[in-house]
Design an enzyme around this catalytic site. Structure first.
Site, PDB file in Angstrom:
ATOM      1  CE  LYS A  10      40.288  42.753  40.644  1.00  0.00           C
ATOM      2  NZ  LYS A  10      39.191  43.465  41.348  1.00  0.00           N
ATOM      3  CE1 TYR A  50      36.098  38.990  42.409  1.00  0.00           C
ATOM      4  CE2 TYR A  50      35.975  38.990  40.016  1.00  0.00           C
ATOM      5  CZ  TYR A  50      36.650  39.308  41.184  1.00  0.00           C
ATOM      6  OH  TYR A  50      37.870  39.949  41.125  1.00  0.00           O
ATOM      7  CG  ASN A 113      40.284  46.651  42.716  1.00  0.00           C
ATOM      8  OD1 ASN A 113      40.244  45.854  41.784  1.00  0.00           O
ATOM      9  ND2 ASN A 113      39.867  46.339  43.930  1.00  0.00           N
ATOM     10  CG  HIS A 116      40.881  38.775  43.460  1.00  0.00           C
ATOM     11  ND1 HIS A 116      39.824  39.092  44.277  1.00  0.00           N
ATOM     12  CD2 HIS A 116      41.186  37.479  43.726  1.00  0.00           C
ATOM     13  CE1 HIS A 116      39.491  38.020  44.986  1.00  0.00           C
ATOM     14  NE2 HIS A 116      40.293  37.030  44.673  1.00  0.00           N
ATOM     15  CD  GLU A 127      39.563  33.711  45.647  1.00  0.00           C
ATOM     16  OE1 GLU A 127      38.642  34.386  46.127  1.00  0.00           O
ATOM     17  OE2 GLU A 127      40.739  34.147  45.542  1.00  0.00           O
TER      18      GLU A 127
HETATM   19  P1  CMP Z   1      38.129  42.049  44.412  1.00  0.00           P
HETATM   20  O1  CMP Z   1      39.132  41.816  45.491  1.00  0.00           O
HETATM   21  O2  CMP Z   1      38.476  41.499  43.079  1.00  0.00           O
HETATM   22  O3  CMP Z   1      36.720  41.432  44.860  1.00  0.00           O
HETATM   23  C1  CMP Z   1      35.503  41.912  44.353  1.00  0.00           C
HETATM   24  C2  CMP Z   1      35.650  43.208  43.610  1.00  0.00           C
HETATM   25  O4  CMP Z   1      34.450  43.956  43.462  1.00  0.00           O
HETATM   26  C3  CMP Z   1      36.579  44.122  44.371  1.00  0.00           C
HETATM   27  O5  CMP Z   1      37.896  43.633  44.265  1.00  0.00           O
HETATM   28  C4  CMP Z   1      36.288  45.470  43.696  1.00  0.00           C
HETATM   29  O6  CMP Z   1      37.092  45.697  42.554  1.00  0.00           O
HETATM   30  C5  CMP Z   1      34.824  45.330  43.230  1.00  0.00           C
HETATM   31  N1  CMP Z   1      33.920  46.219  43.957  1.00  0.00           N
HETATM   32  C6  CMP Z   1      33.179  47.206  43.412  1.00  0.00           C
HETATM   33  N2  CMP Z   1      32.442  47.828  44.339  1.00  0.00           N
HETATM   34  C7  CMP Z   1      32.749  47.240  45.527  1.00  0.00           C
HETATM   35  C8  CMP Z   1      32.312  47.444  46.866  1.00  0.00           C
HETATM   36  N3  CMP Z   1      31.430  48.396  47.210  1.00  0.00           N
HETATM   37  N4  CMP Z   1      32.845  46.654  47.851  1.00  0.00           N
HETATM   38  C9  CMP Z   1      33.724  45.672  47.539  1.00  0.00           C
HETATM   39  N5  CMP Z   1      34.161  45.429  46.281  1.00  0.00           N
HETATM   40  C10 CMP Z   1      33.689  46.217  45.290  1.00  0.00           C
END
Ligand code: CMP
Length: 142
Positions: A10, A50, A113, A116, A127
């Site tokens: 990311k 997403y 974070n 992904h 994906e």
């Molecule tokens: P990712 O695996 O990329 O999938 C969706 C992303 O939304 C997740 O990682 C997080 O970075 C972001 N996100 C933010 N808030 C939440 C939440 N409450 N629960 C899950 N994903 C979240």
């Protein structure tokens, strides 16, 4: 079974200059990078990727973050790749991520974070096809 999964480094991790360190984690876990590209996602690309989260309260922030800078998208291949990749990433929220995982070491918040990973083989198939055509995937053996 040998599987493929879709991985994204990311914008936060690209900005921190830890692409190589994260690639080393994949390789150290026995996952091979069989396709890769750097991309600055458009709003439409991030929203489409997403789409399953579009009703969630965090959707707009997620799309804004994912379009804030370039990402590296790759296909990882290996034994049990979907779960193996999720194991080495750690929990979505880095506060809950086990020591030594990518998110524990490189992520700063649940929003930023670092990585992904597909959550199932079905998600992986969708994906991977979202970002790569069949001719862009280059396994070492065929
Ligand atoms: P990712 O695996 O990329 O999938 C969706 C992303 O939304 C997740 O990682 C997080 O970075 C972001 N996100 C933010 N808030 C939440 C939440 N409450 N629960 C899950 N994903 C979240």
């Amino acid at each position: 079974a040998i599987e493929r999964t879709l991985s994204i480094i990311k914008p936060d991790a690209v900005a921190k200059n830890v692409i190589g360190q994260i690639y080393s984690r994949f390789e150290g876990a026995g996952l091979q990078i069989v396709a890769a590209k750097m991309k600055h996602l458009s709003k439409a690309e991030a929203e489409g990727f997403y789409a399953e989260h579009k009703e969630r309260g965090f959707f707009a922030d997620l799309v804004a973050f994912m379009t804030s800078g370039p990402v590296i998208v790759q296909v990882l291949e290996g034994e049990g790749a979907v779960l193996k990749h999720r194991d080495i990433m750690g929990a979505t929220n880095p506060k809950n991520a086990a020591a030594g995982t990518i998110r524990a070491d490189f992520a700063s918040s649940i929003d930023e974070n670092a990585v992904h990973g597909s959550d199932s083989e079905a998600s992986a198939a969708r994906e991977i096809a979202y970002f790569f055509s069949a001719t862009e995937i280059a396994p070492r053996t065929r």
